[in-house]
Structure formats: structure tokens, C-alpha cells
Design an enzyme around this catalytic site. Structure first.
Site, PDB file in Angstrom:
ATOM      1  N   HIS A 115     -13.205  -0.558   1.316  1.00  0.00           N
ATOM      2  CA  HIS A 115     -11.872  -0.996   1.754  1.00  0.00           C
ATOM      3  C   HIS A 115     -11.594  -0.636   3.212  1.00  0.00           C
ATOM      4  O   HIS A 115     -11.308  -1.515   4.018  1.00  0.00           O
ATOM      5  CB  HIS A 115     -10.823  -0.382   0.824  1.00  0.00           C
ATOM      6  CG  HIS A 115      -9.436  -0.889   1.017  1.00  0.00           C
ATOM      7  ND1 HIS A 115      -8.452  -0.740   0.059  1.00  0.00           N
ATOM      8  CD2 HIS A 115      -8.841  -1.516   2.054  1.00  0.00           C
ATOM      9  CE1 HIS A 115      -7.321  -1.263   0.510  1.00  0.00           C
ATOM     10  NE2 HIS A 115      -7.524  -1.738   1.714  1.00  0.00           N
ATOM     11  N   TYR A 119     -15.463  15.367  19.110  1.00  0.00           N
ATOM     12  CA  TYR A 119     -14.163  14.722  18.991  1.00  0.00           C
ATOM     13  C   TYR A 119     -13.827  14.355  17.550  1.00  0.00           C
ATOM     14  O   TYR A 119     -12.663  14.439  17.134  1.00  0.00           O
ATOM     15  CB  TYR A 119     -14.109  13.501  19.908  1.00  0.00           C
ATOM     16  CG  TYR A 119     -14.439  13.897  21.321  1.00  0.00           C
ATOM     17  CD1 TYR A 119     -13.519  14.602  22.084  1.00  0.00           C
ATOM     18  CD2 TYR A 119     -15.699  13.645  21.844  1.00  0.00           C
ATOM     19  CE1 TYR A 119     -13.841  15.025  23.366  1.00  0.00           C
ATOM     20  CE2 TYR A 119     -16.027  14.062  23.124  1.00  0.00           C
ATOM     21  CZ  TYR A 119     -15.097  14.757  23.877  1.00  0.00           C
ATOM     22  OH  TYR A 119     -15.425  15.185  25.134  1.00  0.00           O
ATOM     23  N   HIS A 155      -8.550  -1.903   8.610  1.00  0.00           N
ATOM     24  CA  HIS A 155      -9.782  -2.472   8.072  1.00  0.00           C
ATOM     25  C   HIS A 155     -10.783  -2.590   9.220  1.00  0.00           C
ATOM     26  O   HIS A 155     -11.467  -3.610   9.349  1.00  0.00           O
ATOM     27  CB  HIS A 155      -9.520  -3.837   7.445  1.00  0.00           C
ATOM     28  CG  HIS A 155      -8.625  -3.800   6.250  1.00  0.00           C
ATOM     29  ND1 HIS A 155      -8.173  -4.930   5.610  1.00  0.00           N
ATOM     30  CD2 HIS A 155      -8.086  -2.753   5.554  1.00  0.00           C
ATOM     31  CE1 HIS A 155      -7.399  -4.602   4.589  1.00  0.00           C
ATOM     32  NE2 HIS A 155      -7.328  -3.279   4.548  1.00  0.00           N
ATOM     33  N   HIS A 159      -3.471   2.930   8.235  1.00  0.00           N
ATOM     34  CA  HIS A 159      -4.574   2.365   7.447  1.00  0.00           C
ATOM     35  C   HIS A 159      -5.039   1.081   8.124  1.00  0.00           C
ATOM     36  O   HIS A 159      -4.221   0.195   8.405  1.00  0.00           O
ATOM     37  CB  HIS A 159      -4.108   2.068   6.022  1.00  0.00           C
ATOM     38  CG  HIS A 159      -5.041   1.202   5.233  1.00  0.00           C
ATOM     39  ND1 HIS A 159      -6.406   1.392   5.200  1.00  0.00           N
ATOM     40  CD2 HIS A 159      -4.805   0.117   4.441  1.00  0.00           C
ATOM     41  CE1 HIS A 159      -6.963   0.479   4.432  1.00  0.00           C
ATOM     42  NE2 HIS A 159      -6.010  -0.307   3.965  1.00  0.00           N
ATOM     43  N   GLU A 187       0.810  -1.222   0.000  1.00  0.00           N
ATOM     44  CA  GLU A 187       0.000   0.000   0.000  1.00  0.00           C
ATOM     45  C   GLU A 187       0.849   1.280   0.000  1.00  0.00           C
ATOM     46  O   GLU A 187       0.389   2.335   0.424  1.00  0.00           O
ATOM     47  CB  GLU A 187      -0.932   0.010   1.217  1.00  0.00           C
ATOM     48  CG  GLU A 187      -1.898  -1.151   1.274  1.00  0.00           C
ATOM     49  CD  GLU A 187      -3.104  -0.977   0.359  1.00  0.00           C
ATOM     50  OE1 GLU A 187      -3.016  -0.175  -0.594  1.00  0.00           O
ATOM     51  OE2 GLU A 187      -4.124  -1.619   0.610  1.00  0.00           O
TER      52      GLU A 187
END
Length: 206
Positions: A158, A119, A94, A92, A73
Site C-alpha cells: 500500500h 538521515y 503512495h 500517508h 483512511e
């Protein structure tokens, strides 16, 4: 902060996020920008079992220096570093709820998470959704750059990506993004009271 300290922090935060269910298996990746290059989590590595001396080190041009091969990535990480000069870390994941939101057809692509709490405004800001691309595809870079100056995005179908001025802030921000996504899912169909423009303006730095 020394490189050794940054390596230890990447291992610590990776394990913490994995153990709290924010990512699973070999999913997710972390990077930190150094004075002389970058550190990345290796390809196909599990964030819960990182080893400091096996993290991938790249030079300032993105060429491998040491450690295991880096995550595939790279394009999405470099897109943040190139479009946000203040970014020094990218995370990153999931994570379940943010990934769920990234799959919904009816969210606003300019800002998928409306301001329910102070927040998410303070730590994340607007969260645009970029169209789906194959994981690791170089095509994602241009899509992310189009969202600048947003510090966070949802990759379509994703998951979330967040950049920040250091690793701690990036982790805190992606945790807040996941919580905001969870709230947005559990309140779907309900009459939600969002923060108004005045409240949002008061939360942002002057």
C-alpha cells in the site's frame, strides 16, 4: 499556530508533494491534530489541488464539524494519534519506492529500511511493515498500534505513513523515508555498508 495557518500549510505541502511526484491522482492523505479537533484532507481529493476552506474538520471525538467528507483512511490516522501522544500530524502517500518496498516479500517486517544513511535514522527511525488490509479498513488500527513507538510504518502492498510533532516534520520524514526506500531498491544485490550500532546510537537523542 492558528487554524488558518495550518490549513494553508496543508494546502502548500499537498501541492508540493503532488508536483514532485510523491503521490498521484487522488491518492494520499494528510491530517493535523488541533487543540479542538482535527483537520483532514477530504476523501477522493488530489493533494495538488486542495482548498483550505474545504478541508475536513472533525471534533476531538472524530465527529464531522465542517468542510467536505474526510478521507476514508481515518482509522490509520487515529491509530497514530492514539498510540503516540506526541503526534500532531500524519502523512500517508503512495510514493513509488516506499510502496515498492512495501510489496517485497524479503524485507524485515520489523524494520524494512536498514540504516544506510544518518538521515533515515534521525528523521524516521525504524520502519516496520504492517500486513495488508483493505484501504480504509478499521483493521489497520490495531496493526499500527502494535508497532508503537515507531513514528512510521509501511502498509503492506500500500505505502508509507509517517507521524510527527508537526506537519513540517512529518513531510520531511516521509520524504526521507522515500529517499531511503529508493536507495534500498537501487542497491539491491550490492554489498552495502550499513551504519553500525555505535554510529546509530550517536545519532539518537541522549
Amino acid at each position: 499556530m492558528s487554524e488558518a495557518t495550518i490549513r494553508a500549510a496543508m494546502v502548500k505541502w499537498g501541492r508540493s508533494m503532488f508536483e514532485r511526484g510523491l503521490t498521484s491522482g487522488s491518492s494520499g492523505n494528510i491530517s493535523v491534530k488541533l487543540d479542538d479537533g482535527y483537520l483532514f484532507t477530504p476523501t477522493n481529493s488530489c493533494l495538488g489541488f486542495l482548498e483550505a476552506d474545504r478541508l475536513s474538520k472533525l471534533d476531538a471525538a472524530g465527529a464531522p464539524v465542517s468542510g467536505d467528507p474526510p478521507t476514508k483512511e481515518l482509522p490509520l490516522h487515529f491509530a497514530f494519534y492514539e498510540s503516540r501522544p506526541e503526534a500532531r500530524a500524519v502523512v500517508h502517500l503512495h510514493s513509488t519506492y516506499a510502496t515498492a518496498v512495501s510489496c517485497l516479500k524479503d524485507v524485515d517486517p520489523a524494520n524494512a529500511l536498514l540504516p544506510m544513511t544518518p538521515y533515515v535514522v534521525m528523521r524516521v527511525g525504524q520502519v516496520p511493515v504492517v500486513p495488508y488490509t483493505r484501504p480504509g479498513s478499521s483493521e489497520v488500527a490495531a496493526l499500527i498500534k502494535e508497532t508503537a513507538p515507531s513514528a512510521a510504518v509501511l502498509l503492506g502492498n500500500h505505502g508509507p505513513v509517517v507521524s510527527a510533532s508537526d506537519l513540517d516534520r512529518a513531510v520531511f520524514a516521509i520524504e526521507e523515508l522515500e529517499e531511503a526506500a529508493r536507495l534500498s531498491i537501487v542497491t539491491r544485490g550490492l554489498h552495502v555498508r550499513y551504519l553500525d550500532a555505535d554510529a546509530i546510537a550517536a545519532l539518537r537523542p541522549s
